[in-house]
Design an enzyme around this catalytic site. Structure first.
Site, PDB file in Angstrom:
ATOM      1  N   SER A  45      18.893  44.877 -46.340  1.00 30.43           N
ATOM      2  CA  SER A  45      19.592  45.150 -47.603  1.00 30.43           C
ATOM      3  C   SER A  45      19.058  44.358 -48.782  1.00 30.43           C
ATOM      4  CB  SER A  45      21.087  44.860 -47.439  1.00 30.43           C
ATOM      5  OG  SER A  45      21.289  43.509 -47.076  1.00 30.43           O
ATOM      6  N   HIS A 242      25.060  39.868 -52.531  1.00 30.10           N
ATOM      7  CA  HIS A 242      23.713  40.428 -52.603  1.00 30.10           C
ATOM      8  C   HIS A 242      23.194  40.333 -54.034  1.00 30.10           C
ATOM      9  CE1 HIS A 242      24.535  42.148 -48.652  1.00 30.10           C
ATOM     10  NE2 HIS A 242      23.257  42.454 -48.584  1.00 30.10           N
TER      11      HIS A 242
END
Length: 261
Positions: A45, A242
């Site tokens: 990711s 993230h």
């Protein structure tokens, strides 16, 4: 023993590692096309762009704002295959991503190892549990990173080299997630330091195995310095842990570009 820093890839486990990567696509943009470059982006990711928005593939959270897509638009390679998938572990790369490599591949990027080390569960533990429990999970992850991850990375890197013998390979590391010291609403100071210590362990192992394989290592820690969670200008989201679109543009993209010869 409190473990030094561990981190990884993919708090959004909504991404399935078995999703089919986007078909090779020619890069767009105003740059002069580099007819010699065939670029394949592998990984988890932190490469697919989870949290960066503008998804071309929701299952794998592949984002047009992620550093591989940004690099392709700027550099206009002859071909670009975006195979990175949120949630991917090393077996997923071996089973579902390396098939896009061949003798014509000239550039490969990959971030991997975070999910294998237990990133998502570690972050949940550290957010919801005590300092001692957080450190225990980080200790376990550090033991895995030191004792088991090197062998798994060696096998993966050997497969990448075998399938793409003519490629330059850039292994991309993980940034520190949190600013250390001071008050932070997201997490206490001790936990933040422990998580960043874990990132050091993970990056050290990944960088060492990349060097042993003859691959370049792009260190994301300096690139994101001063822009971690709890800073005034974070490039990492405190909600999904993230990099944001800005983090890919101003952190990951320069780090990756500098590592490409």
């Amino acid at each position: 023993m409190r473990v030094p820093r561990l981190l990884t890839t993919a708090l959004l486990a909504l991404a399935t590692a078995f999703a089919v990567p986007a078909a090779p696509a020619s890069a767009a943009g105003n740059a002069t096309q580099n007819a010699a470059e065939n670029y394949v982006a592998l990984g988890d990711s932190y490469s697919s762009g989870t949290g960066a928005g503008d998804y071309s593939d929701v299952l794998c959270t592949r984002s047009g704002n992620a550093y591989p897509a940004r690099w392709a638009r700027l550099s206009a390679p002859a071909s670009f295959t975006f195979a990175a998938c949120g949630g991917a572990k090393i077996p997923d790369v071996l089973n579902n991503q390396v098939r896009y490599l061949d003798g014509s591949t000239t550039l490969v990027s990959i971030s991997i190892g975070g999910n294998d080390s237990g990133f998502a569960s570690i972050m949940l533990t550290c957010m919801l549990s005590s300092q001692a429990t957080c450190e225990q999970r980080l200790d376990e992850a550090a033991d895995y990173a030191r004792d088991e991850l090197p062998r798994e990375l060696d096998a993966l890197y050997a497969t990448i080299r075998d399938r793409a013998p003519n490629a330059e390979v850039v292994v991309v590391g993980y940034p520190y997630l949190y600013k250390e010291g001071g008050f932070c609403l997201s997490m206490g100071s001790g936990k933040r330091t422990a998580i960043n210590d874990g990132a050091d362990v993970l990056n050290q192992v990944i960088a060492g195995r990349a060097a042993a394989a003859g691959f370049a290592f792009a260190d994301a820690r300096p690139a994101f310095a001063g822009h971690e969670i709890c800073t005034s200008d974070p490039w990492i989201s405190s909600t999904n842990i993230h990099p944001t679109a800005e983090g890919h543009e101003k952190g990951y993209l320069p780090a990756f570009s500098a590592a490409v010869s």
